[in-house]
Design a protein around this motif. Structure first.
Motif, PDB file in Angstrom:
ATOM      1  N   THR A  93       0.836  -1.207   0.000  1.00  0.00           N
ATOM      2  CA  THR A  93       0.000   0.000   0.000  1.00  0.00           C
ATOM      3  C   THR A  93       0.868   1.252   0.000  1.00  0.00           C
ATOM      4  O   THR A  93       0.635   2.198  -0.768  1.00  0.00           O
ATOM      5  N   LEU A  96       2.568   1.718  -3.372  1.00  0.00           N
ATOM      6  CA  LEU A  96       1.623   2.241  -4.354  1.00  0.00           C
ATOM      7  C   LEU A  96       1.383   3.735  -4.153  1.00  0.00           C
ATOM      8  O   LEU A  96       1.310   4.505  -5.115  1.00  0.00           O
ATOM      9  N   LEU A 242      -4.745  -8.666  -3.444  1.00  0.00           N
ATOM     10  CA  LEU A 242      -4.596  -7.465  -4.262  1.00  0.00           C
ATOM     11  C   LEU A 242      -5.808  -6.551  -4.130  1.00  0.00           C
ATOM     12  O   LEU A 242      -5.680  -5.323  -4.105  1.00  0.00           O
ATOM     13  N   GLY A 243      -6.996  -7.146  -4.021  1.00  0.00           N
ATOM     14  CA  GLY A 243      -8.195  -6.341  -3.803  1.00  0.00           C
ATOM     15  C   GLY A 243      -8.127  -5.587  -2.496  1.00  0.00           C
ATOM     16  O   GLY A 243      -8.516  -4.414  -2.406  1.00  0.00           O
ATOM     17  N   LEU A 246      -5.662  -2.671  -2.867  1.00  0.00           N
ATOM     18  CA  LEU A 246      -6.273  -1.546  -3.581  1.00  0.00           C
ATOM     19  C   LEU A 246      -7.240  -0.783  -2.689  1.00  0.00           C
ATOM     20  O   LEU A 246      -7.304   0.449  -2.731  1.00  0.00           O
ATOM     21  N   THR A 249      -5.217   1.289  -0.303  1.00  0.00           N
ATOM     22  CA  THR A 249      -4.611   2.436  -0.987  1.00  0.00           C
ATOM     23  C   THR A 249      -5.633   3.526  -1.263  1.00  0.00           C
ATOM     24  O   THR A 249      -5.394   4.707  -0.995  1.00  0.00           O
ATOM     25  N   LEU A 250      -6.767   3.139  -1.803  1.00  0.00           N
ATOM     26  CA  LEU A 250      -7.797   4.114  -2.149  1.00  0.00           C
ATOM     27  C   LEU A 250      -8.322   4.832  -0.917  1.00  0.00           C
ATOM     28  O   LEU A 250      -8.383   6.069  -0.868  1.00  0.00           O
ATOM     29  N   PHE A 387     -14.361  -2.723  -0.060  1.00  0.00           N
ATOM     30  CA  PHE A 387     -13.916  -2.509  -1.431  1.00  0.00           C
ATOM     31  C   PHE A 387     -15.099  -2.466  -2.388  1.00  0.00           C
ATOM     32  O   PHE A 387     -15.209  -1.560  -3.231  1.00  0.00           O
TER      33      PHE A 387
END
Length: 492
Positions: A93, A96, A242-243, A246, A249-250, A387
Protein backbone atom coordinates in the motif's frame (compact mmCIF):
# COMPACT_ATOMS: atom_id res chain seq x y z
CA UNK A 1 11.74 22.59 7.65
CA UNK A 2 11.75 24.03 11.16
CA UNK A 3 13.39 27.31 10.26
CA UNK A 4 11.64 29.38 12.92
CA UNK A 5 13.80 29.40 16.04
CA UNK A 6 11.96 31.87 18.27
CA UNK A 7 11.57 30.47 21.82
CA UNK A 8 7.88 31.44 21.93
CA UNK A 9 7.17 29.44 18.78
CA UNK A 10 9.12 26.44 20.00
CA UNK A 11 7.28 26.55 23.31
CA UNK A 12 3.91 26.74 21.55
CA UNK A 13 4.77 23.78 19.35
CA UNK A 14 5.92 21.75 22.37
CA UNK A 15 2.65 22.44 24.20
CA UNK A 16 0.61 21.58 21.10
CA UNK A 17 2.52 18.32 20.70
CA UNK A 18 1.59 17.28 24.25
CA UNK A 19 -2.10 17.91 23.51
CA UNK A 20 -1.90 15.85 20.31
CA UNK A 21 -0.05 13.08 22.20
CA UNK A 22 -2.81 12.91 24.83
CA UNK A 23 -5.45 12.70 22.10
CA UNK A 24 -3.52 10.13 20.06
CA UNK A 25 -2.59 7.76 22.89
CA UNK A 26 -6.04 6.23 23.61
CA UNK A 27 -6.98 6.29 19.93
CA UNK A 28 -3.81 4.44 18.85
CA UNK A 29 -4.46 1.72 21.40
CA UNK A 30 -8.19 1.59 20.73
CA UNK A 31 -7.88 1.33 16.96
CA UNK A 32 -5.33 -1.47 17.31
CA UNK A 33 -7.50 -3.49 19.69
CA UNK A 34 -10.57 -2.99 17.50
CA UNK A 35 -8.53 -4.11 14.49
CA UNK A 36 -7.71 -7.41 16.20
CA UNK A 37 -3.96 -6.74 16.55
CA UNK A 38 -1.69 -6.10 19.57
CA UNK A 39 -2.13 -2.64 21.09
CA UNK A 40 1.53 -1.84 20.53
CA UNK A 41 1.08 -1.95 16.75
CA UNK A 42 -1.23 1.05 16.98
CA UNK A 43 1.43 2.93 18.95
CA UNK A 44 4.07 2.02 16.37
CA UNK A 45 1.93 3.47 13.60
CA UNK A 46 1.37 6.62 15.66
CA UNK A 47 5.12 6.92 16.27
CA UNK A 48 5.89 6.54 12.56
CA UNK A 49 3.17 9.06 11.75
CA UNK A 50 4.88 11.57 14.00
CA UNK A 51 8.59 10.97 13.48
CA UNK A 52 8.55 10.02 9.78
CA UNK A 53 5.49 11.59 8.15
CA UNK A 54 5.62 14.59 10.48
CA UNK A 55 9.08 15.47 9.20
CA UNK A 56 8.06 15.23 5.53
CA UNK A 57 6.79 18.13 3.40
CA UNK A 58 3.18 18.15 2.28
CA UNK A 59 0.91 19.41 5.03
CA UNK A 60 2.17 21.63 7.83
CA UNK A 61 -0.28 20.78 10.62
CA UNK A 62 -1.87 17.48 9.61
CA UNK A 63 -1.16 14.59 12.02
CA UNK A 64 -1.04 10.96 10.86
CA UNK A 65 -1.55 7.67 12.65
CA UNK A 66 -3.90 4.66 12.85
CA UNK A 67 -7.44 5.72 11.96
CA UNK A 68 -10.87 4.43 12.89
CA UNK A 69 -11.78 4.63 9.22
CA UNK A 70 -9.56 1.63 8.38
CA UNK A 71 -10.43 -0.45 11.46
CA UNK A 72 -13.07 -2.58 9.78
CA UNK A 73 -10.91 -3.28 6.73
CA UNK A 74 -7.87 -4.19 8.85
CA UNK A 75 -9.96 -6.46 11.06
CA UNK A 76 -11.29 -8.34 8.02
CA UNK A 77 -7.81 -8.57 6.46
CA UNK A 78 -6.25 -9.98 9.64
CA UNK A 79 -9.06 -12.47 10.06
CA UNK A 80 -8.89 -13.63 6.44
CA UNK A 81 -5.15 -13.60 5.76
CA UNK A 82 -3.56 -13.63 9.22
CA UNK A 83 -1.55 -11.08 11.19
CA UNK A 84 1.64 -11.95 9.30
CA UNK A 85 0.13 -10.74 6.01
CA UNK A 86 -0.82 -7.35 7.46
CA UNK A 87 2.72 -6.00 7.16
CA UNK A 88 3.01 -7.14 3.54
CA UNK A 89 -0.33 -5.55 2.63
CA UNK A 90 0.57 -2.26 4.29
CA UNK A 91 4.04 -2.32 2.69
CA UNK A 92 2.63 -2.63 -0.84
CA UNK A 93 0.00 0.00 0.00
CA UNK A 94 2.80 2.39 0.91
CA UNK A 95 4.74 1.62 -2.26
CA UNK A 96 1.62 2.24 -4.35
CA UNK A 97 1.08 5.57 -2.62
CA UNK A 98 4.69 6.52 -3.31
CA UNK A 99 4.21 5.68 -6.99
CA UNK A 100 0.96 7.65 -7.17
CA UNK A 101 2.59 10.62 -5.46
CA UNK A 102 5.59 10.50 -7.79
CA UNK A 103 3.22 10.41 -10.79
CA UNK A 104 1.40 13.45 -9.37
CA UNK A 105 -1.88 11.65 -8.74
CA UNK A 106 -2.37 13.36 -5.39
CA UNK A 107 -4.46 16.17 -6.82
CA UNK A 108 -6.77 13.71 -8.55
CA UNK A 109 -7.88 12.19 -5.27
CA UNK A 110 -9.56 15.54 -4.66
CA UNK A 111 -11.86 14.71 -7.58
CA UNK A 112 -13.45 11.76 -5.76
CA UNK A 113 -17.12 12.48 -5.13
CA UNK A 114 -17.71 13.87 -1.64
CA UNK A 115 -20.87 11.75 -1.46
CA UNK A 116 -18.79 8.59 -1.98
CA UNK A 117 -16.34 9.61 0.75
CA UNK A 118 -19.14 10.44 3.19
CA UNK A 119 -20.88 7.18 2.28
CA UNK A 120 -17.62 5.29 2.81
CA UNK A 121 -17.13 6.87 6.23
CA UNK A 122 -20.79 6.28 7.12
CA UNK A 123 -20.54 2.59 6.22
CA UNK A 124 -17.31 2.25 8.19
CA UNK A 125 -18.88 4.09 11.11
CA UNK A 126 -21.93 1.82 11.19
CA UNK A 127 -19.88 -1.38 11.08
CA UNK A 128 -17.49 0.01 13.69
CA UNK A 129 -20.30 1.18 15.95
CA UNK A 130 -22.27 -2.07 15.95
CA UNK A 131 -19.12 -4.21 16.14
CA UNK A 132 -17.76 -2.38 19.18
CA UNK A 133 -21.06 -2.75 21.03
CA UNK A 134 -20.16 -6.43 21.36
CA UNK A 135 -16.67 -5.59 22.62
CA UNK A 136 -18.20 -3.24 25.19
CA UNK A 137 -20.11 -6.21 26.58
CA UNK A 138 -17.12 -8.57 26.39
CA UNK A 139 -18.84 -10.67 23.72
CA UNK A 140 -17.25 -11.91 20.47
CA UNK A 141 -18.62 -9.88 17.57
CA UNK A 142 -20.14 -11.57 14.48
CA UNK A 143 -18.23 -11.62 11.21
CA UNK A 144 -20.28 -9.54 8.76
CA UNK A 145 -21.82 -6.11 9.09
CA UNK A 146 -25.37 -7.40 8.66
CA UNK A 147 -24.80 -10.10 11.29
CA UNK A 148 -23.58 -7.44 13.71
CA UNK A 149 -26.71 -5.39 13.21
CA UNK A 150 -29.08 -8.38 13.26
CA UNK A 151 -27.45 -9.68 16.44
CA UNK A 152 -28.10 -6.52 18.48
CA UNK A 153 -31.39 -7.80 20.03
CA UNK A 154 -29.63 -10.97 21.18
CA UNK A 155 -26.74 -8.87 22.50
CA UNK A 156 -29.21 -6.79 24.52
CA UNK A 157 -30.59 -9.96 26.08
CA UNK A 158 -27.08 -11.16 26.96
CA UNK A 159 -26.25 -7.82 28.60
CA UNK A 160 -29.40 -7.84 30.73
CA UNK A 161 -29.09 -11.47 31.81
CA UNK A 162 -25.31 -11.68 32.32
CA UNK A 163 -23.81 -9.71 35.23
CA UNK A 164 -20.28 -9.61 33.81
CA UNK A 165 -21.53 -8.40 30.41
CA UNK A 166 -23.69 -5.77 32.10
CA UNK A 167 -20.72 -4.48 34.15
CA UNK A 168 -18.44 -4.22 31.12
CA UNK A 169 -21.14 -2.56 29.04
CA UNK A 170 -21.79 -0.04 31.80
CA UNK A 171 -18.10 0.93 31.81
CA UNK A 172 -18.21 1.45 28.03
CA UNK A 173 -21.47 3.40 28.23
CA UNK A 174 -20.04 5.63 30.95
CA UNK A 175 -17.00 6.27 28.73
CA UNK A 176 -19.29 7.41 25.92
CA UNK A 177 -21.20 9.64 28.35
CA UNK A 178 -17.98 11.37 29.41
CA UNK A 179 -17.00 11.93 25.76
CA UNK A 180 -20.38 13.50 24.98
CA UNK A 181 -20.67 15.62 28.14
CA UNK A 182 -17.05 16.82 28.15
CA UNK A 183 -17.77 19.21 25.28
CA UNK A 184 -20.41 20.95 27.39
CA UNK A 185 -17.90 21.95 30.07
CA UNK A 186 -16.17 25.37 30.14
CA UNK A 187 -13.39 25.97 27.63
CA UNK A 188 -10.56 25.66 30.16
CA UNK A 189 -11.67 22.15 31.15
CA UNK A 190 -11.66 21.12 27.50
CA UNK A 191 -7.94 21.81 27.26
CA UNK A 192 -7.59 18.24 28.56
CA UNK A 193 -8.58 15.88 25.69
CA UNK A 194 -11.91 14.11 26.22
CA UNK A 195 -10.69 10.62 25.13
CA UNK A 196 -7.87 10.74 27.68
CA UNK A 197 -10.23 11.81 30.48
CA UNK A 198 -12.83 9.17 29.57
CA UNK A 199 -10.31 6.31 29.42
CA UNK A 200 -8.49 7.47 32.57
CA UNK A 201 -11.75 7.66 34.57
CA UNK A 202 -12.87 4.24 33.32
CA UNK A 203 -9.49 2.76 34.23
CA UNK A 204 -9.57 4.31 37.70
CA UNK A 205 -13.14 3.17 38.42
CA UNK A 206 -12.39 -0.35 37.20
CA UNK A 207 -9.22 -0.61 39.32
CA UNK A 208 -10.63 0.97 42.49
CA UNK A 209 -13.89 -0.96 42.26
CA UNK A 210 -12.15 -4.27 41.59
CA UNK A 211 -14.38 -4.86 38.57
CA UNK A 212 -13.74 -8.14 36.79
CA UNK A 213 -13.59 -7.02 33.13
CA UNK A 214 -11.01 -7.64 30.42
CA UNK A 215 -8.05 -5.28 30.02
CA UNK A 216 -5.71 -4.64 27.11
CA UNK A 217 -3.04 -7.32 26.65
CA UNK A 218 0.52 -5.99 26.59
CA UNK A 219 3.44 -7.68 24.79
CA UNK A 220 6.05 -4.95 24.67
CA UNK A 221 7.00 -2.75 21.74
CA UNK A 222 9.80 -4.88 20.29
CA UNK A 223 7.90 -8.14 20.76
CA UNK A 224 4.95 -6.76 18.82
CA UNK A 225 7.04 -5.93 15.73
CA UNK A 226 6.45 -8.60 13.06
CA UNK A 227 8.12 -7.76 9.73
CA UNK A 228 6.56 -9.58 6.76
CA UNK A 229 8.30 -12.79 5.76
CA UNK A 230 9.09 -14.13 2.31
CA UNK A 231 5.98 -16.33 2.32
CA UNK A 232 3.82 -13.29 3.10
CA UNK A 233 5.32 -11.33 0.21
CA UNK A 234 4.82 -14.18 -2.27
CA UNK A 235 1.16 -14.45 -1.19
CA UNK A 236 0.55 -10.92 -2.47
CA UNK A 237 -0.16 -12.34 -5.93
CA UNK A 238 -3.54 -13.58 -4.70
CA UNK A 239 -6.51 -11.77 -6.23
CA UNK A 240 -8.16 -11.40 -2.81
CA UNK A 241 -5.01 -9.86 -1.32
CA UNK A 242 -4.60 -7.47 -4.26
CA UNK A 243 -8.20 -6.34 -3.80
CA UNK A 244 -7.45 -5.60 -0.15
CA UNK A 245 -4.30 -3.68 -1.12
CA UNK A 246 -6.27 -1.55 -3.58
CA UNK A 247 -8.92 -0.87 -0.95
CA UNK A 248 -6.25 0.15 1.58
CA UNK A 249 -4.61 2.44 -0.99
CA UNK A 250 -7.80 4.11 -2.15
CA UNK A 251 -9.32 4.64 1.28
CA UNK A 252 -6.12 5.68 3.07
CA UNK A 253 -5.17 8.13 0.31
CA UNK A 254 -8.64 9.63 -0.07
CA UNK A 255 -9.14 9.98 3.68
CA UNK A 256 -5.73 11.62 4.11
CA UNK A 257 -6.19 14.12 1.29
CA UNK A 258 -9.77 14.98 2.24
CA UNK A 259 -8.52 15.49 5.79
CA UNK A 260 -5.83 17.82 4.41
CA UNK A 261 -8.47 19.92 2.67
CA UNK A 262 -10.46 20.14 5.91
CA UNK A 263 -7.38 21.06 7.98
CA UNK A 264 -6.40 23.77 5.48
CA UNK A 265 -9.72 25.48 6.24
CA UNK A 266 -8.81 25.64 9.94
CA UNK A 267 -5.68 27.78 9.67
CA UNK A 268 -4.08 30.61 7.68
CA UNK A 269 -0.68 28.95 7.26
CA UNK A 270 0.82 27.21 4.23
CA UNK A 271 -1.58 25.17 2.10
CA UNK A 272 -1.15 21.44 1.60
CA UNK A 273 0.84 20.21 -1.42
CA UNK A 274 -1.23 17.13 -2.25
CA UNK A 275 1.34 15.21 -4.25
CA UNK A 276 3.96 15.68 -1.53
CA UNK A 277 1.45 14.71 1.14
CA UNK A 278 0.65 11.51 -0.75
CA UNK A 279 4.40 10.77 -0.93
CA UNK A 280 4.68 11.35 2.83
CA UNK A 281 1.76 8.99 3.52
CA UNK A 282 3.31 6.42 1.20
CA UNK A 283 6.64 6.58 3.02
CA UNK A 284 4.88 6.25 6.36
CA UNK A 285 2.90 3.21 5.27
CA UNK A 286 6.02 1.64 3.75
CA UNK A 287 7.81 1.94 7.10
CA UNK A 288 4.73 0.64 8.93
CA UNK A 289 4.60 -2.32 6.55
CA UNK A 290 8.25 -3.18 7.20
CA UNK A 291 7.49 -3.12 10.94
CA UNK A 292 4.29 -5.17 10.55
CA UNK A 293 2.19 -2.35 12.03
CA UNK A 294 -1.21 -0.89 11.21
CA UNK A 295 -1.77 1.24 8.10
CA UNK A 296 -1.88 4.98 8.64
CA UNK A 297 -3.85 7.90 7.35
CA UNK A 298 -4.04 11.54 8.28
CA UNK A 299 -6.46 11.78 11.22
CA UNK A 300 -8.78 14.77 11.41
CA UNK A 301 -9.27 14.52 15.20
CA UNK A 302 -5.54 14.80 15.95
CA UNK A 303 -4.99 17.35 13.22
CA UNK A 304 -7.77 19.57 14.55
CA UNK A 305 -6.35 19.24 18.07
CA UNK A 306 -2.94 20.29 16.72
CA UNK A 307 -4.32 23.43 15.06
CA UNK A 308 -6.55 24.34 18.00
CA UNK A 309 -3.64 23.94 20.43
CA UNK A 310 -1.79 26.68 18.55
CA UNK A 311 0.85 24.73 16.61
CA UNK A 312 3.04 27.01 14.51
CA UNK A 313 5.31 24.59 12.61
CA UNK A 314 5.49 20.86 11.76
CA UNK A 315 7.65 20.41 14.88
CA UNK A 316 4.52 19.81 16.97
CA UNK A 317 3.55 16.67 15.09
CA UNK A 318 7.12 15.33 15.16
CA UNK A 319 7.28 15.85 18.94
CA UNK A 320 3.96 14.06 19.44
CA UNK A 321 5.56 10.99 17.84
CA UNK A 322 8.51 11.33 20.24
CA UNK A 323 6.16 11.42 23.25
CA UNK A 324 4.41 8.26 21.99
CA UNK A 325 7.78 6.53 21.65
CA UNK A 326 8.86 7.51 25.16
CA UNK A 327 5.55 6.32 26.61
CA UNK A 328 5.70 2.97 24.79
CA UNK A 329 9.30 2.39 25.94
CA UNK A 330 9.12 3.71 29.52
CA UNK A 331 5.52 2.96 30.56
CA UNK A 332 4.30 -0.08 28.61
CA UNK A 333 2.60 -1.57 31.68
CA UNK A 334 0.26 1.45 31.78
CA UNK A 335 -1.46 0.12 28.68
CA UNK A 336 -2.29 -3.17 30.40
CA UNK A 337 -4.58 -1.55 32.99
CA UNK A 338 -6.92 0.00 30.38
CA UNK A 339 -10.32 -1.79 30.18
CA UNK A 340 -11.26 -3.01 26.71
CA UNK A 341 -14.81 -1.79 27.29
CA UNK A 342 -13.54 1.78 27.70
CA UNK A 343 -11.63 1.67 24.40
CA UNK A 344 -14.68 0.15 22.73
CA UNK A 345 -16.72 3.06 24.05
CA UNK A 346 -14.24 5.53 22.52
CA UNK A 347 -14.59 3.78 19.16
CA UNK A 348 -18.40 3.60 19.35
CA UNK A 349 -18.32 7.36 19.82
CA UNK A 350 -15.88 7.67 16.89
CA UNK A 351 -18.13 5.46 14.74
CA UNK A 352 -21.12 7.70 15.45
CA UNK A 353 -19.11 10.76 14.40
CA UNK A 354 -18.25 9.08 11.08
CA UNK A 355 -21.95 8.96 10.14
CA UNK A 356 -22.82 12.40 8.68
CA UNK A 357 -26.28 12.63 10.24
CA UNK A 358 -26.49 16.43 10.10
CA UNK A 359 -25.55 16.56 6.42
CA UNK A 360 -28.07 13.97 5.18
CA UNK A 361 -31.17 16.20 5.50
CA UNK A 362 -29.79 19.24 3.61
CA UNK A 363 -28.16 16.94 1.04
CA UNK A 364 -31.49 15.21 0.36
CA UNK A 365 -33.27 18.56 -0.07
CA UNK A 366 -30.69 20.12 -2.38
CA UNK A 367 -28.90 17.21 -4.11
CA UNK A 368 -30.96 14.03 -3.95
CA UNK A 369 -28.70 12.18 -6.37
CA UNK A 370 -25.72 12.77 -4.07
CA UNK A 371 -27.77 11.61 -1.08
CA UNK A 372 -28.67 8.39 -2.91
CA UNK A 373 -24.98 7.75 -3.73
CA UNK A 374 -24.07 8.31 -0.07
CA UNK A 375 -26.76 5.92 1.15
CA UNK A 376 -26.03 3.21 -1.44
CA UNK A 377 -22.29 3.33 -0.69
CA UNK A 378 -22.90 3.04 3.07
CA UNK A 379 -25.41 0.19 2.72
CA UNK A 380 -23.17 -1.67 0.28
CA UNK A 381 -20.24 -1.48 2.69
CA UNK A 382 -22.39 -2.81 5.53
CA UNK A 383 -23.90 -5.63 3.48
CA UNK A 384 -20.91 -6.66 1.33
CA UNK A 385 -17.40 -5.35 1.93
CA UNK A 386 -15.45 -2.12 2.03
CA UNK A 387 -13.92 -2.51 -1.43
CA UNK A 388 -17.14 -3.48 -3.18
CA UNK A 389 -19.07 -0.68 -1.50
CA UNK A 390 -16.55 1.99 -2.51
CA UNK A 391 -16.34 0.71 -6.10
CA UNK A 392 -20.14 0.73 -6.36
CA UNK A 393 -20.26 4.27 -5.01
CA UNK A 394 -17.64 5.47 -7.51
CA UNK A 395 -19.51 3.83 -10.40
CA UNK A 396 -22.77 5.49 -9.34
CA UNK A 397 -21.02 8.85 -9.08
CA UNK A 398 -19.60 8.47 -12.61
CA UNK A 399 -22.99 7.41 -14.02
CA UNK A 400 -24.73 10.32 -12.29
CA UNK A 401 -22.17 12.78 -13.62
CA UNK A 402 -22.45 11.35 -17.14
CA UNK A 403 -26.24 11.53 -17.02
CA UNK A 404 -26.28 15.13 -15.83
CA UNK A 405 -23.73 16.33 -18.38
CA UNK A 406 -25.43 14.60 -21.31
CA UNK A 407 -28.48 16.86 -21.34
CA UNK A 408 -29.95 17.37 -24.79
CA UNK A 409 -32.79 19.43 -26.21
CA UNK A 410 -34.75 18.15 -29.22
CA UNK A 411 -36.71 20.80 -31.15
CA UNK A 412 -38.95 20.04 -34.14
CA UNK A 413 -39.61 22.96 -36.54
CA UNK A 414 -41.94 23.09 -39.57
CA UNK A 415 -41.45 25.48 -42.48
CA UNK A 416 -43.18 25.21 -45.88
CA UNK A 417 -43.84 21.52 -45.53
CA UNK A 418 -40.27 20.72 -44.53
CA UNK A 419 -39.48 19.53 -41.01
CA UNK A 420 -36.25 20.41 -39.25
CA UNK A 421 -35.13 18.56 -36.10
CA UNK A 422 -32.52 20.55 -34.16
CA UNK A 423 -30.43 18.81 -31.48
CA UNK A 424 -28.76 21.03 -28.88
CA UNK A 425 -26.48 19.99 -26.02
CA UNK A 426 -24.51 16.75 -25.67
CA UNK A 427 -25.70 13.71 -27.60
CA UNK A 428 -24.51 10.58 -25.78
CA UNK A 429 -25.75 7.01 -25.64
CA UNK A 430 -27.48 7.77 -22.32
CA UNK A 431 -29.96 10.06 -24.12
CA UNK A 432 -30.22 7.97 -27.30
CA UNK A 433 -33.58 6.31 -26.46
CA UNK A 434 -35.28 9.69 -26.10
CA UNK A 435 -33.77 11.02 -29.36
CA UNK A 436 -34.81 7.94 -31.35
CA UNK A 437 -38.34 7.96 -29.91
CA UNK A 438 -38.76 11.56 -31.08
CA UNK A 439 -37.38 10.80 -34.57
CA UNK A 440 -39.39 7.60 -35.06
CA UNK A 441 -42.61 9.44 -34.18
CA UNK A 442 -42.12 11.90 -37.08
CA UNK A 443 -44.22 11.47 -40.25
CA UNK A 444 -42.47 9.58 -43.02
CA UNK A 445 -44.16 11.37 -45.94
CA UNK A 446 -42.37 14.66 -45.52
CA UNK A 447 -38.75 15.71 -46.03
CA UNK A 448 -36.76 15.96 -42.80
CA UNK A 449 -33.56 17.81 -42.03
CA UNK A 450 -31.66 16.64 -38.95
CA UNK A 451 -29.52 19.55 -37.75
CA UNK A 452 -26.60 18.42 -35.57
CA UNK A 453 -24.57 21.62 -35.89
CA UNK A 454 -25.60 23.15 -32.50
CA UNK A 455 -24.38 20.07 -30.62
CA UNK A 456 -21.31 20.47 -28.42
CA UNK A 457 -20.56 16.76 -28.50
CA UNK A 458 -21.81 13.67 -30.34
CA UNK A 459 -20.45 10.32 -29.22
CA UNK A 460 -19.88 7.42 -31.60
CA UNK A 461 -22.98 5.50 -30.48
CA UNK A 462 -25.27 8.48 -31.13
CA UNK A 463 -23.80 9.34 -34.50
CA UNK A 464 -24.01 5.73 -35.68
CA UNK A 465 -27.63 5.42 -34.50
CA UNK A 466 -28.67 8.69 -36.18
CA UNK A 467 -27.05 7.73 -39.48
CA UNK A 468 -28.73 4.31 -39.28
CA UNK A 469 -32.12 5.96 -38.66
CA UNK A 470 -31.61 8.25 -41.65
CA UNK A 471 -30.66 5.28 -43.84
CA UNK A 472 -33.75 3.30 -42.76
CA UNK A 473 -35.96 6.31 -43.36
CA UNK A 474 -34.54 6.83 -46.88
CA UNK A 475 -34.79 3.13 -47.76
CA UNK A 476 -38.49 3.09 -46.94
CA UNK A 477 -39.46 5.01 -50.14
CA UNK A 478 -40.29 8.08 -48.10
CA UNK A 479 -39.18 11.65 -48.30
CA UNK A 480 -35.41 11.83 -47.78
CA UNK A 481 -33.62 12.79 -44.59
CA UNK A 482 -30.80 15.32 -44.87
CA UNK A 483 -28.15 15.39 -42.14
CA UNK A 484 -26.55 18.69 -41.29
CA UNK A 485 -23.47 17.51 -39.45
CA UNK A 486 -22.10 18.98 -36.27
CA UNK A 487 -19.13 21.28 -36.58
CA UNK A 488 -15.64 21.22 -35.04
CA UNK A 489 -15.16 18.49 -32.43
CA UNK A 490 -18.84 17.69 -32.00
CA UNK A 491 -18.57 14.37 -33.81
CA UNK A 492 -16.77 11.74 -31.75
Amino acid sequence: MFSVKKPAVLRQDALASLVVFLVALPLCVGVAVASGVPAELGLITGIVGGLVVGAMPGSTFQVSGPAAGLTVLVFEAVREFGLGMLGAIVLVTGLLQLALGALRFGRWFRAISVAVVHGMLAGIGLVLLFGQLYTMAGVKQPRSGMEKIAGVPGLAVDIVTDGDALTAFAVGAATIAVLVLWKKLPGKAQLVPAPLVAVALATAVTALGGLDIANVEVKGLLDAVQPPGLNDLTSLASVAVLGTVLAFTLIASAESLFSAAAVDRMHDGPRTHYDKELLAQGLGNTVCGVLGALPMTAVIVRSAANVQAGARTPLSRVLHGAWLLLFAVLLPAAIGVIPLAALAGVLVHAGCKLVPVKEIGPLWRDHRGEAVILAVTAVAIVTTSMFEGVVLGLLLAVVKSAWETSKIHVEVREDDGRMTVVLTGNATFLRLPRILETLEALPQDRPIELDLSPLRHVDHACRTALEAWAARHNDADTEPVRLRHARLTAVA
